[in-house]
Design an enzyme around this catalytic site. Structure first.
Site, PDB file in Angstrom:
ATOM      1  N   ARG A  68      -0.887  21.564   7.977  1.00 36.10           N
ATOM      2  CA  ARG A  68      -0.039  20.637   7.661  1.00 36.10           C
ATOM      3  C   ARG A  68       0.568  20.477   8.842  1.00 36.10           C
ATOM      4  NH1 ARG A  68       2.032  16.620   4.636  1.00 36.10           N
ATOM      5  NH2 ARG A  68       2.171  14.646   6.149  1.00 36.10           N
ATOM      6  N   ILE A  95       3.501  12.255   2.618  1.00 36.38           N
ATOM      7  CA  ILE A  95       4.905  11.902   3.589  1.00 36.38           C
ATOM      8  C   ILE A  95       4.422  12.939   4.593  1.00 36.38           C
ATOM      9  CG2 ILE A  95       6.759  13.065   3.291  1.00 36.38           C
ATOM     10  CD1 ILE A  95       6.936  13.420   0.017  1.00 36.38           C
ATOM     11  N   ASN A 110       7.079   1.068   6.659  1.00 36.23           N
ATOM     12  CA  ASN A 110       6.132   1.272   5.390  1.00 36.23           C
ATOM     13  C   ASN A 110       6.493   0.194   4.189  1.00 36.23           C
ATOM     14  OD1 ASN A 110       5.110   3.147   3.434  1.00 36.23           O
ATOM     15  ND2 ASN A 110       7.046   3.551   2.473  1.00 36.23           N
ATOM     16  N   HIS A 112       6.897   0.208  -0.160  1.00 35.08           N
ATOM     17  CA  HIS A 112       7.235   0.566  -1.660  1.00 35.08           C
ATOM     18  C   HIS A 112       7.264  -0.279  -2.403  1.00 35.08           C
ATOM     19  CE1 HIS A 112       8.846   4.416  -3.650  1.00 35.08           C
ATOM     20  NE2 HIS A 112       9.739   3.805  -3.563  1.00 35.08           N
ATOM     21  N   ASP A 163      11.520   7.083   2.288  1.00 34.37           N
ATOM     22  CA  ASP A 163      11.934   5.551   1.213  1.00 34.37           C
ATOM     23  C   ASP A 163      12.922   5.705   1.551  1.00 34.37           C
ATOM     24  OD1 ASP A 163       8.904   5.622   0.877  1.00 34.37           O
ATOM     25  OD2 ASP A 163       9.602   6.632  -1.078  1.00 34.37           O
TER      26      ASP A 163
END
Length: 216
Positions: A68, A95, A110, A112, A163
């Protein structure tokens, strides 16, 4: 003309909304590149059909921290090569890690599928009073499970807290008695398609204003 890069994992309906807004002249920008972590993502086909650079960048194992970390650096390098003024997450299902955010210094927005508060708190003010802020990938399902009277869509700036960044725009969507996850999500996506181009335009205007202030 400002350049935006788009990260998308799915069909690309929000990408299509951006492309449509640019074509109609309501968004003064160009999509420089679309990157997806899924090789079969519809967003990549949409980008290719529109003559936009389309990059498939799969993550071999999201649970392997070494893989990652390498992926985050590679993703940032790919995006920075296209010199975007703004990065837009349009249905991106990974994420973004603090390591990526440190490597990619530009602003990120972003979209959402729920209502988020201005202050990053646990509740959001709605026409039905204070309701829980639904974060994460299951926000539509959670709205139904909690029997909320309304949910919605939010476009916000990305920070290291998931978020929880500053809100640019949001709009309520009522939860109807016969809603299931698919029906509710489709109505939310209709709102997202309207909000995202407007939020991107606002974010680009803020960038331009920042440049002007620094220059002055």
């Amino acid at each position: 003309m400002k350049r935006i890069a788009v990260l998308a994992s799915g069909a690309g309906t929000n990408l299509q909304a951006l492309i449509g807004a640019i074509a109609s002249g309501t968004l003064d920008a160009e999509v420089a590149v679309v990157v997806s972590n899924r090789a079969a993502a519809g967003a990549l086909r949409l980008a290719a059909d529109a003559g936009i650079a389309a990059v498939s960048l799969p993550l071999a194992d999201r649970h392997d921290p070494i893989a990652r970390q390498a992926y985050d650096v590679q993703l940032a390098d790919v995006l920075l090569a296209f010199k975007p003024d703004l990065l837009v997450l349009a249905g991106w299902m990974l994420i973004l890690s603090p390591a990526f955010l440190a490597h990619f210094p530009g602003p990120i927005v972003n979209v959402h599928p729920a209502l988020l508060p201005d202050d990053g708190g646990i509740e959001v003010s709605t026409s039905c009073g204070l309701l829980p802020a639904l974060r994460g990938a299951r926000a539509v399902r959670d709205a139904l499970a909690r029997r909320l009277p309304v949910t919605g869509a939010t476009v916000h700036y990305v920070t290291t807290a998931v978020d929880a960044g500053p809100v640019i725009v949001r709009e309520e969507v009522p939860v109807l008695p016969d809603d299931d996850e698919i029906r509710l999500h489709e109505r939310i996506k209709t709102v997202e398609h309207r909000l995202l181009p407007r939020a991107v335009d606002m974010a680009l205007a803020a960038i331009a204003s920042s440049y002007s202030t620094k220059g002055g």
